[in-house]
Design a protein around this motif. Structure first.
Motif, PDB file in Angstrom:
ATOM      1  N   SER A  36       0.800  -1.227   0.000  1.00 54.96           N
ATOM      2  CA  SER A  36       0.000   0.000   0.000  1.00 54.96           C
ATOM      3  C   SER A  36       0.834   1.279   0.000  1.00 54.96           C
ATOM      4  O   SER A  36       0.324   2.330  -0.369  1.00 54.96           O
ATOM      5  N   GLN A  37       2.114   1.214   0.380  1.00 62.06           N
ATOM      6  CA  GLN A  37       2.916   2.431   0.490  1.00 62.06           C
ATOM      7  C   GLN A  37       4.022   2.553  -0.546  1.00 62.06           C
ATOM      8  O   GLN A  37       4.716   3.552  -0.578  1.00 62.06           O
ATOM      9  N   GLY A  38       4.255   1.547  -1.333  1.00 65.75           N
ATOM     10  CA  GLY A  38       5.375   1.587  -2.265  1.00 65.75           C
ATOM     11  C   GLY A  38       6.677   1.280  -1.550  1.00 65.75           C
ATOM     12  O   GLY A  38       6.718   0.461  -0.637  1.00 65.75           O
ATOM     13  N   GLN A  39       7.752   1.953  -1.943  1.00 66.70           N
ATOM     14  CA  GLN A  39       9.076   1.696  -1.380  1.00 66.70           C
ATOM     15  C   GLN A  39       9.202   2.271   0.033  1.00 66.70           C
ATOM     16  O   GLN A  39       8.921   3.444   0.254  1.00 66.70           O
ATOM     17  N   ILE A  40       9.637   1.439   0.989  1.00 66.59           N
ATOM     18  CA  ILE A  40       9.962   1.897   2.339  1.00 66.59           C
ATOM     19  C   ILE A  40      11.206   1.166   2.818  1.00 66.59           C
ATOM     20  O   ILE A  40      11.561   0.114   2.286  1.00 66.59           O
ATOM     21  N   ASN A  41      11.855   1.732   3.828  1.00 67.31           N
ATOM     22  CA  ASN A  41      13.030   1.100   4.426  1.00 67.31           C
ATOM     23  C   ASN A  41      12.776   0.887   5.911  1.00 67.31           C
ATOM     24  O   ASN A  41      12.232   1.764   6.583  1.00 67.31           O
ATOM     25  N   PHE A  42      13.199  -0.280   6.389  1.00 65.52           N
ATOM     26  CA  PHE A  42      13.164  -0.581   7.814  1.00 65.52           C
ATOM     27  C   PHE A  42      14.590  -0.654   8.333  1.00 65.52           C
ATOM     28  O   PHE A  42      15.421  -1.354   7.754  1.00 65.52           O
ATOM     29  N   VAL A  43      14.861   0.048   9.426  1.00 65.38           N
ATOM     30  CA  VAL A  43      16.117  -0.114  10.131  1.00 65.38           C
ATOM     31  C   VAL A  43      15.925  -1.292  11.085  1.00 65.38           C
ATOM     32  O   VAL A  43      15.019  -1.291  11.912  1.00 65.38           O
TER      33      VAL A  43
END
Length: 166
Positions: A36-43
């Motif tokens: 639903s949000q496209g590209q994301i990064n998780f630390v």
């Protein structure tokens, strides 16, 4: 108060996350294409709970949970501190919230049903069985369906109990 949001997506890449001048750290940046949000990064760091201590690889489906009350840098793609990561092998849904002794969550929208037959696995974060009522704790759980009632009735497949330090 913590407010957790679940993200469902596919792992794109894992790269070292530099948090010091030396360039060495025990953190990883997990890049995900979310539904639903496209590209994301998780630390992902030592405080991130990773279900079954799973090692993620590109192309794998993943569930990531982060705390929406924690400040985030205003960058693209968005970057969140992962609280929980789990492989999503069977298209499960997941949530993390505080549940009272009656297994009702904080905003009273979810009630967990734990069958007496032991079909729901209840574990602590260290992988050991939790032998009591899991209420009164933050609970991470995986499920495949929920009732349309209010509160939604959910029978989870697996529950992880986040016990407070004693």
């Amino acid at each position: 108060m913590a407010n957790y949001l679940s993200v469902y997506g596919v792992v794109n890449s894992l790269t070292p996350f530099q948090t010091s001048v030396t360039g060495q750290s025990c953190s990883v940046l997990l890049s995900v294409t979310a539904q639903s949000q496209g590209q994301i990064n998780f630390v992902v760091n030592l405080q991130t709970f990773v279900l079954e201590q799973h090692t993620f690889r590109p192309g794998e489906p993943v569930i990531g949970i982060y705390d929406t009350s924690v400040p985030v840098p205003l960058i693209y793609p968005p970057q969140y501190q992962a609280v929980v990561l789990a492989p999503n092998r069977d298209g499960s849904m997941a949530a993390l919230d505080y549940f009272d002794d009656d297994l009702l969550n904080t905003d009273q929208t979810i009630r967990l049903n734990i069958p007496a037959d032991g079909s729901t696995e209840i574990l602590m974060t260290n992988g050991q069985y939790y032998l009591y009522n899991p209420g009164g704790h933050y609970l991470f759980f995986l499920y495949t369906s929920a009732s349309a009632s209010t509160p939604a009735e959910i029978t989870p497949q697996k529950v992880i109990v986040f016990c407070s330090p004693e």
